[in-house]
Design an enzyme around this catalytic site. Structure first.
Site, PDB file in Angstrom:
ATOM      1  N   LYS A   1     -13.171   2.883  -2.984  1.00 48.25           N
ATOM      2  CA  LYS A   1     -13.375   2.317  -4.329  1.00 48.25           C
ATOM      3  C   LYS A   1     -14.852   2.288  -4.741  1.00 48.25           C
ATOM      4  O   LYS A   1     -15.746   2.410  -3.907  1.00 48.25           O
ATOM      5  CB  LYS A   1     -12.710   0.942  -4.416  1.00 48.25           C
ATOM      6  CG  LYS A   1     -11.182   1.129  -4.512  1.00 48.25           C
ATOM      7  CD  LYS A   1     -10.419  -0.105  -4.823  1.00 48.25           C
ATOM      8  CE  LYS A   1      -8.938   0.256  -4.957  1.00 48.25           C
ATOM      9  NZ  LYS A   1      -8.073  -0.900  -4.894  1.00 48.25           N
TER      10      LYS A   1
ATOM     11  N   ARG B   1      -4.511  -1.090   2.808  1.00 48.13           N
ATOM     12  CA  ARG B   1      -3.989   0.046   2.026  1.00 48.13           C
ATOM     13  C   ARG B   1      -5.093   1.091   1.929  1.00 48.13           C
ATOM     14  O   ARG B   1      -6.124   0.846   1.302  1.00 48.13           O
ATOM     15  CB  ARG B   1      -3.575  -0.453   0.634  1.00 48.13           C
ATOM     16  CG  ARG B   1      -2.991   0.619  -0.259  1.00 48.13           C
ATOM     17  CD  ARG B   1      -2.674   0.049  -1.641  1.00 48.13           C
ATOM     18  NE  ARG B   1      -2.076   1.040  -2.508  1.00 48.13           N
ATOM     19  CZ  ARG B   1      -2.768   1.936  -3.198  1.00 48.13           C
ATOM     20  NH1 ARG B   1      -4.077   1.961  -3.144  1.00 48.13           N
ATOM     21  NH2 ARG B   1      -2.126   2.807  -3.962  1.00 48.13           N
TER      22      ARG B   1
HETATM   23  N1  HH2 Z   1      -5.335  -0.033  -5.517  1.00 47.81           N
HETATM   24  C1  HH2 Z   1      -4.916   1.046  -6.223  1.00 47.81           C
HETATM   25  C2  HH2 Z   1      -3.554   1.204  -6.537  1.00 47.81           C
HETATM   26  N2  HH2 Z   1      -2.639   0.305  -6.128  1.00 47.81           N
HETATM   27  N3  HH2 Z   1      -2.105  -1.671  -4.963  1.00 47.81           N
HETATM   28  C3  HH2 Z   1      -2.481  -2.741  -4.246  1.00 47.81           C
HETATM   29  N4  HH2 Z   1      -1.582  -3.640  -3.826  1.00 47.81           N
HETATM   30  N5  HH2 Z   1      -3.803  -2.965  -3.929  1.00 47.81           N
HETATM   31  C4  HH2 Z   1      -4.792  -2.099  -4.334  1.00 47.81           C
HETATM   32  O1  HH2 Z   1      -5.982  -2.371  -4.044  1.00 47.81           O
HETATM   33  C5  HH2 Z   1      -4.414  -0.947  -5.088  1.00 47.81           C
HETATM   34  C6  HH2 Z   1      -3.030  -0.775  -5.390  1.00 47.81           C
HETATM   35  C7  HH2 Z   1      -5.906   2.075  -6.653  1.00 47.81           C
HETATM   36  O2  HH2 Z   1      -6.002   3.108  -5.688  1.00 47.81           O
HETATM   37  P1  HH2 Z   1      -5.274   4.521  -5.798  1.00 47.81           P
HETATM   38  O3  HH2 Z   1      -3.806   4.359  -5.714  1.00 47.81           O
HETATM   39  O4  HH2 Z   1      -5.833   5.480  -4.816  1.00 47.81           O
HETATM   40  O5  HH2 Z   1      -5.715   5.059  -7.205  1.00 47.81           O
HETATM   41  P2  HH2 Z   1      -4.935   5.258  -8.558  1.00 47.81           P
HETATM   42  O6  HH2 Z   1      -4.468   3.942  -9.040  1.00 47.81           O
HETATM   43  O7  HH2 Z   1      -5.952   5.903  -9.480  1.00 47.81           O
HETATM   44  O8  HH2 Z   1      -3.761   6.165  -8.279  1.00 47.81           O
END
Ligand code: HH2
Length: 293
Positions: free
Chosen positions: A228, A263
């Protein structure tokens, strides 16, 4: 040493996760064209399946499938489009013997995903939609209740808190109250402070510094610091894929605080980081429980 007095067992369909016995790794499978770190890489179901199988081989305890990006400014998509991206991949990935979580804020998508074999829900809005609470209660599945200020379109517009740790905890506990009132069992609740969701880099660092504060609320805690932007604010300009060492530091600190689930995108590396951080926190290698196996 992390407080592990309270034992947590999360039942994900046939899978029993003893998350208080060692840190668990949730591997990220983004089925989106626009995720902030790996958008577009796994939009084809076959590619998503191969990626998921690799994460399982690397030691993921849970897979989190997301078909709508939550990055700051990401456009909202319809349930139809989300399901179009999600279902073909889910139907392949459910062959793997691993708990499957679905990262969605839409009850309509969640219901179809649970009918198609998902075991758990991950809602970045913290179950704001009453339909999501009703659904999670009906299906009796574990849910991640995450904290977010506003929505992905607005959340990074000068986020403010009186006291970020207390405000996030207070909001999460209010969401828990509503969840339990809707019939969700306490044993199915996991809390997440939502790193990067309506927070400045400073807010994220303070939340990670005080991760133990959330642990005292009596629910298992999940943290998602992976790749992040706050890492680049500390280290200087780095593309998301270059933030692996910063992610490692956040994972180690979270495990030292007692966080139960991490995660992450980089499962093999972060599993090693988490295992060593955990062994140090315990002051021993728990061979018999598999913590060091
Ligand atoms: N972060 C993201 C998405 N979902 N869910 C939880 N519970 N906690 C988090 O910190 C979290 C999440 C963002 O990361 P990523 O899925 O890689 O990115 P994107 O939302 O752009 O797909």
């Amino acid at each position: 040493m992390p407080s592990r007095q309270k034992k947590y067992i999360i039942q994900c369909g046939p899978h029993r996760l003893r998350v208080s016995s060692r840190p668990h790794i949730m591997g990220i499978v983004n089925l989106t064209p626009d995720s902030f770190s790996d958008g577009g890489r796994y939009v084809r179901p076959g590619d998503a399946y191969r990626h998921a199988a690799r994460l399982v081989e690397e030691g993921a305890d849970i897979l989190d499938l997301g078909a709508e990006s939550t990055r700051p400014g990401a456009p909202a998509i319809s349930a139809t489009e989300e399901l179009r991206r999600l279902l073909p991949a889910l139907k392949l990935i459910r062959r793997l013997s691993v708990p499957i979580s679905v990262d969605t804020v839409k009850a309509e998508v969640a219901a179809v995903a649970l009918d198609e074999g998902a075991h758990m829900l991950n809602d970045v809005t913290g179950l704001r939609d009453p339909a999501m609470r009703t659904l999670a209660a009906q299906y009796r599945v574990p849910v991640v209740i995450m904290h977010m200020l506003g929505n992905p379109r607005t959340m990074q517009r000068a986020p403010r808190y009186r006291h970020v740790v207390q405000d996030v905890k207070h909001t999460l506990l209010a969401a828990v109250k509503k969840a339990e009132a809707a019939g969700i069992k306490p044993a199915n609740i996991i809390l997440d402070p939502g790193i990067g969701f309506g927070k400045t880099a400073q807010h994220n660092l303070v939340l990670l510094q005080h991760a133990n504060e959330l642990l005292s609320s009596g629910y298992p805690v999940l943290i998602g610091p992976s790749r992040k932007a706050f890492i680049a604010q500390v280290l200087g300009p780095l593309a998301p894929a270059e933030r692996i060492w910063g992610t490692a530091a956040a994972v180690a600190a979270s495990v030292a605080a007692g966080v139960h689930i991490l995660r992450v995108h980089d499962v093999a590396a972060m599993r090693m980081v988490a295992r060593v951080a955990w062994a140090i926190a315990q002051g021993r290698c728990l061979q018999s429980t598999g913590a060091c196996a």
